[in-house]
Scaffold this active site. Structure first.
Site, PDB file in Angstrom:
ATOM      1  N   ARG A  76      46.239  45.035  59.623  1.00 21.26           N
ATOM      2  CA  ARG A  76      47.851  44.623  58.758  1.00 21.26           C
ATOM      3  C   ARG A  76      48.299  45.681  60.095  1.00 21.26           C
ATOM      4  O   ARG A  76      47.995  46.652  59.651  1.00 21.26           O
ATOM      5  CB  ARG A  76      48.753  43.793  57.910  1.00 21.26           C
ATOM      6  N   TYR A 202      45.540  39.243  65.000  1.00 21.24           N
ATOM      7  CA  TYR A 202      44.465  39.588  63.887  1.00 21.24           C
ATOM      8  C   TYR A 202      44.915  38.640  62.560  1.00 21.24           C
ATOM      9  O   TYR A 202      46.288  38.329  62.190  1.00 21.24           O
ATOM     10  CB  TYR A 202      44.819  40.961  63.490  1.00 21.24           C
ATOM     11  N   LYS A 211      49.999  36.150  54.105  1.00 19.38           N
ATOM     12  CA  LYS A 211      50.834  36.964  53.346  1.00 19.38           C
ATOM     13  C   LYS A 211      52.509  36.611  54.230  1.00 19.38           C
ATOM     14  O   LYS A 211      53.561  36.965  53.096  1.00 19.38           O
ATOM     15  CB  LYS A 211      49.904  38.425  54.197  1.00 19.38           C
ATOM     16  N   HIS A 231      50.047  39.160  44.961  1.00 14.78           N
ATOM     17  CA  HIS A 231      48.950  39.711  45.656  1.00 14.78           C
ATOM     18  C   HIS A 231      47.583  39.183  44.297  1.00 14.78           C
ATOM     19  O   HIS A 231      47.059  40.774  43.713  1.00 14.78           O
ATOM     20  CB  HIS A 231      48.991  40.805  46.043  1.00 14.78           C
ATOM     21  N   SER A 253      45.391  45.438  48.714  1.00 15.57           N
ATOM     22  CA  SER A 253      43.876  44.790  49.703  1.00 15.57           C
ATOM     23  C   SER A 253      42.162  45.796  50.052  1.00 15.57           C
ATOM     24  O   SER A 253      42.870  46.912  50.132  1.00 15.57           O
ATOM     25  CB  SER A 253      44.256  45.270  51.269  1.00 15.57           C
ATOM     26  N   CYS A 255      40.196  46.408  47.740  1.00 13.11           N
ATOM     27  CA  CYS A 255      39.854  46.899  46.823  1.00 13.11           C
ATOM     28  C   CYS A 255      39.529  45.968  45.035  1.00 13.11           C
ATOM     29  O   CYS A 255      39.177  46.215  44.355  1.00 13.11           O
ATOM     30  CB  CYS A 255      41.246  47.575  45.752  1.00 13.11           C
ATOM     31  N   LYS A 257      39.896  41.874  44.739  1.00 12.53           N
ATOM     32  CA  LYS A 257      39.729  40.632  44.375  1.00 12.53           C
ATOM     33  C   LYS A 257      38.558  40.217  44.708  1.00 12.53           C
ATOM     34  O   LYS A 257      39.194  38.984  43.821  1.00 12.53           O
ATOM     35  CB  LYS A 257      41.521  39.972  45.101  1.00 12.53           C
ATOM     36  N   ASP A 282      43.785  35.614  46.800  1.00 12.85           N
ATOM     37  CA  ASP A 282      43.746  37.291  47.379  1.00 12.85           C
ATOM     38  C   ASP A 282      45.499  35.881  46.584  1.00 12.85           C
ATOM     39  O   ASP A 282      46.012  37.544  46.228  1.00 12.85           O
ATOM     40  CB  ASP A 282      43.676  37.239  48.581  1.00 12.85           C
ATOM     41  N   ARG A 382      36.409  40.556  59.095  1.00 11.32           N
ATOM     42  CA  ARG A 382      36.644  39.421  57.940  1.00 11.32           C
ATOM     43  C   ARG A 382      35.877  37.793  58.192  1.00 11.32           C
ATOM     44  O   ARG A 382      35.832  38.277  59.233  1.00 11.32           O
ATOM     45  CB  ARG A 382      37.830  38.774  57.848  1.00 11.32           C
TER      46      ARG A 382
HETATM   47  P1  GTP Z   1      42.239  41.852  50.353  1.00  9.46           P
HETATM   48  O1  GTP Z   1      41.060  40.564  51.127  1.00  9.46           O
HETATM   49  O2  GTP Z   1      42.234  43.014  51.652  1.00  9.46           O
HETATM   50  O3  GTP Z   1      43.836  41.670  49.473  1.00  9.46           O
HETATM   51  O4  GTP Z   1      41.163  42.490  49.269  1.00  9.46           O
HETATM   52  P2  GTP Z   1      39.786  42.680  47.991  1.00  9.46           P
HETATM   53  O5  GTP Z   1      40.769  43.027  47.252  1.00  9.46           O
HETATM   54  O6  GTP Z   1      39.940  40.686  48.043  1.00  9.46           O
HETATM   55  O7  GTP Z   1      39.011  42.778  48.501  1.00  9.46           O
HETATM   56  P3  GTP Z   1      37.390  42.646  47.891  1.00  9.46           P
HETATM   57  O8  GTP Z   1      37.064  42.283  47.626  1.00  9.46           O
HETATM   58  O9  GTP Z   1      36.733  42.048  49.290  1.00  9.46           O
HETATM   59  O10 GTP Z   1      36.988  44.156  47.781  1.00  9.46           O
HETATM   60  C1  GTP Z   1      36.392  44.720  49.471  1.00  9.46           C
HETATM   61  C2  GTP Z   1      36.056  46.191  48.412  1.00  9.46           C
HETATM   62  O11 GTP Z   1      35.859  46.608  47.369  1.00  9.46           O
HETATM   63  C3  GTP Z   1      34.900  45.907  49.658  1.00  9.46           C
HETATM   64  O12 GTP Z   1      34.226  47.375  49.601  1.00  9.46           O
HETATM   65  C4  GTP Z   1      33.714  46.330  48.477  1.00  9.46           C
HETATM   66  O13 GTP Z   1      32.459  46.673  48.829  1.00  9.46           O
HETATM   67  C5  GTP Z   1      34.506  47.332  47.218  1.00  9.46           C
HETATM   68  N1  GTP Z   1      34.096  46.320  45.965  1.00  9.46           N
HETATM   69  C6  GTP Z   1      34.702  45.397  44.948  1.00  9.46           C
HETATM   70  N2  GTP Z   1      34.908  45.415  44.163  1.00  9.46           N
HETATM   71  C7  GTP Z   1      33.946  46.700  43.642  1.00  9.46           C
HETATM   72  C8  GTP Z   1      33.650  47.400  42.309  1.00  9.46           C
HETATM   73  O14 GTP Z   1      33.691  46.222  41.646  1.00  9.46           O
HETATM   74  N3  GTP Z   1      33.124  48.544  42.471  1.00  9.46           N
HETATM   75  C9  GTP Z   1      32.983  49.379  43.620  1.00  9.46           C
HETATM   76  N4  GTP Z   1      32.656  50.382  43.929  1.00  9.46           N
HETATM   77  N5  GTP Z   1      33.195  48.478  45.212  1.00  9.46           N
HETATM   78  C10 GTP Z   1      33.934  47.453  44.991  1.00  9.46           C
HETATM   79  C1  SPV Z   2      45.169  42.053  52.326  1.00  8.14           C
HETATM   80  O1  SPV Z   2      45.313  42.889  53.858  1.00  8.14           O
HETATM   81  O2  SPV Z   2      45.465  42.094  51.651  1.00  8.14           O
HETATM   82  C2  SPV Z   2      44.095  40.861  52.955  1.00  8.14           C
HETATM   83  C3  SPV Z   2      44.233  40.074  54.694  1.00  8.14           C
HETATM   84  O3  SPV Z   2      44.162  40.235  52.274  1.00  8.14           O
HETATM   85  S1  SPV Z   2      45.003  39.801  55.722  1.00  8.14           S
HETATM   86  O4  SPV Z   2      44.809  38.973  55.569  1.00  8.14           O
HETATM   87  O5  SPV Z   2      45.094  40.350  56.643  1.00  8.14           O
HETATM   88  O6  SPV Z   2      46.606  41.010  55.546  1.00  8.14           O
HETATM   89 MN    MN Z   3      45.262  40.630  50.085  1.00  7.39          MN
END
Ligand code: GTP
Ligand code: SPV
Ligand code: MN
Length: 597
Positions: A76, A202, A211, A231, A253, A255, A257, A282, A382
């Site tokens: 993004r 993207y 989003k 979110h 993002s 982090c 989820k 998400d 992704r």
């Molecule tokens: P978006 O799709 O971007 O909104 O993100 P999301 O919040 O769904 O993120 P996702 O769960 O895919 O997290 C991605 C990153 O966080 C990866 O690098 C994971 O390894 C890391 N991660 C997730 N859960 C944990 C955790 O409990 N501990 C640690 N250290 N890293 C974590």
């Molecule tokens: C985020 O960036 O929080 C996502 C991926 O969930 S995107 O749909 O590309 O924004």
């Molecule tokens: Mn997201």
């Protein structure tokens, strides 16, 4: 108008708009997306013939495809994302703003004839279950087959949607145009139910249901109509007695989820019969139910998840969901098996492979300090996966009424300051806790990585109006929910002095969820601290994990000095948000400062 196939609506308002956009962009053909299998299969074949998609190994990854975006178009772009309200102050200080008249004019030039030689696909789609009180409808016009195939996974799209389209539909126009990064625009006109996206390919910039609609436009609609678009993931935690409690959690993002939403409980809990169900990973739309509780749906139909780090141990459910019918974007291509790979999938990188840019890739060149140029997969690569292909998808996934939320959890990536978990005193204080969220930036958005920035409710890039008004809406909602969820804050990312995570995270986060639900049920005690209620060490179960009592004490400690430093940063942020910050939150800030001494 010369549609190649039968229009899926007779609504004149919808048809007139399509006509207007088609005369601007001037496509050779216009095709309605029915989303029938024969149509989708023809589109996949066409995309493979042009190189837009690569078909992967049918035995190992049935019906799966690989796509690469342009090298400068991998995340993004917040700097090129705009909220175009008539009055600048309604977009607020946090959002980029262009006057709508000026913006339509500027983008009209970019769209002019941008689809000559191309096909315009007309995608009717729903966010939420068709016919549900939560559901909203949109049409995305696009010149990208990749967008069509992703939207069909990510939303409820196709012919069944036609009869729901009326004057309230959300108008989305997307053209790849020339993919010129200097003329890339992701623009929202909340007062016109309109989204215009140009010069990107993207995900977050072009899958307009996600989003752009389900957060930016929907947050604006929610403010006016008395509901919330957030979110947030939604998960159900089932106890051995069969009772399921639902939690919604907002993390910025990349982090965690997706990981939390699909958590597999550690053996200690799974042996007893605990289980997690994923409703969403998400986005959550939340409404007050007749029973006085807050109810949530996931408006999406699939997952657009971060690939790197996803593996058999960290998130086996997500991995399983990518084994069929998935689209992979910017991952590494294993040429020997015609499969995909990414950093953190396993310790066995492919020896004959192309990196995310499509170049021959030598895994030995990988350098953690320069991931973009040396990794096989882009850090923000992704997968797009069908929600129903996830083994832990909730039986309530399609429930038009959603699920009742017991707890709301905020969280971010903080090496220091934020403890493992704490609970707010009440809804107003919980809103304050959300408003002061901060997190280290990630690869999900273009720009610097690892810099702490304030990201209120994980919505900084996604609120479609003024941030102060958004907080006021949170406070307003609190007054309308007779039986509100309790509000918590978590941080899985505390590090030691060498920068190692001190909490094991992933499945072990279940231990924190157990405390959260025990608090909701009035079954756990807590220490009252200046920032909120913090668990007693004895109430976080460490059985079966290698976390010492000292580490737990450290994880639950509140470092007054760093909180006081944070106060200064929060004050700056509040003044950046400006004069619409609610008085209640300013008072909460003063009270926190006083409690810290
Ligand atoms: P978006 O799709 O971007 O909104 O993100 P999301 O919040 O769904 O993120 P996702 O769960 O895919 O997290 C991605 C990153 O966080 C990866 O690098 C994971 O390894 C890391 N991660 C997730 N859960 C944990 C955790 O409990 N501990 C640690 N250290 N890293 C974590
Ligand atoms: C985020 O960036 O929080 C996502 C991926 O969930 S995107 O749909 O590309 O924004
Ligand atoms: Mn997201």
């Amino acid at each position: 108008m010369k549609f190649e196939n039968k229009a899926l609506t007779e609504n004149k308002y919808v048809l007139d708009w399509i006509e207007e956009m088609a005369s601007l962009t001037n496509p050779d053909r216009i095709v309605w997306i029915t989303a029938r299998e024969d149509q989708l299969e023809a589109l996949r074949k066409e995309a493979c013939s042009t190189g837009e998609l690569t078909k992967l190994n049918e035995e190992l990854l049935p019906n799966c495809y690989l796509h690469r975006t342009a090298v400068n178009d991998v995340a993004r772009v917040e700097a090129r994302t705009f909220i175009c309200t008539r009055k600048k102050e309604d977009a607020g200080n946090i959002n980029n703003w262009i006057d709508p008249v000026e913006c339509y004019a500027r983008l009209t030039k970019l769209y002019k004839n941008s689809m000559v030689g191309r096909t315009m696909y007309v995608i009717p789609y729903a966010m939420g279950q068709l016919g549900s009180q939560f559901a909203k409808y949109g049409v995305e016009l696009t010149d990208s087959i990749y967008v069509v195939l992703n939207m069909v996974i990510m939303t409820r799209a196709g012919e069944a949607v036609g009869k729901y389209l009326d004057e309230n539909f959300i108008k989305g126009l997307h053209s790849k145009a020339t993919l010129d990064p200097d003329n890339r625009y992701i623009c929202h006109f909340p007062e016109d139910n309109t989204i215009w996206s140009v010069n990107s390919g993207y995900g977050g910039n072009v899958l307009l249901g996600k989003k752009c609609f389900a957060l930016r436009i929907a947050s604006y609609l929610g403010k006016n109509e008395g509901w919330m678009a957030e979110h947030m993931l939604i998960l159900g935690l089932q106890s051995p007695d069969g009772v399921i409690k639902y939690i919604a959690a907002a993390f910025p993002s990349a982090c965690g989820k997706t990981n939390l939403a699909m958590l597999i409980p550690p053996e200690y809990y799974s042996k007893k019969g605990y289980k997690i169900w994923c409703v969403g990973d998400d986005i959550a739309w939340l409404r007050v139910g007749h029973d006085g509780r807050l109810w949530a749906i996931n408006p999406e139909n699939g997952f657009f998840g971060v690939a790197p780090g996803t593996n058999e141990h960290s998130n086996p459910n997500a991995l399983a969901a990518t084994k069929r019918d998935a689209i992979f974007t910017n991952v590494c291509h294993d040429l020997d098996n015609n499969t995909v790979w990414w950093e953190g999938l396993n310790d066995d990188p492919p020896k004959n492979a192309l990196n995310w840019k499509g170049e021959k890739w030598d895994y030995r060149s990988y350098d953690k300090a320069d991931k973009i140029n040396t990794s096989g997969a882009h850090p923000n690569s992704r997968f797009t996966a069908v929600a129903k292909n996830c083994p832990c998808v909730s039986p309530e996934f399609d429930n038009p009424d959603g699920v009742p939320i017991s707890a709301i959890v905020f969280g971010g990536r903080r090496a220091k300051t934020a403890p493992l978990v704490y609970q707010s005193f009440d809804w107003q204080h919980g809103t304050f806790v959300g408003s002061i969220m901060a997190s280290e930036t990630t690869a999900a958005a273009a720009g610097a990585i690892g810099v702490v920035r304030r990201d209120p409710m994980a919505m900084r890039p996604f609120v479609g109006y003024d941030m102060g008004d958004y907080w006021a809406h949170w406070l307003e909602m609190g007054k309308k929910i007779p039986d509100p969820p309790k509000i918590f804050h978590v941080n899985w990312f505390r590090t030691d002095d060498e920068g190692h995570f001190i909490w094991p995270g992933f499945g072990e986060n279940m231990r924190v969820l157990m405390w959260i639900l025990a608090r909701c049920d009035g079954k756990a005690e807590a220490k009252k601290t200046p920032i909120g209620y913090v668990p007693y060490e004895k109430d976080i179960n460490l059985e079966g994990i290698d976390v010492s009592d000292e580490t737990l004490t450290e994880l639950l400690s509140i470092d007054t000095a760093s909180w006081k430093e944070d106060i200064e940063n929060i004050k700056e942020f509040y003044s950046l948000v400006g004069d619409r910050v609610p008085e209640e939150l300013k008072e909460e800030l003063k009270a926190l400062e006083k409690r810290l001494g």
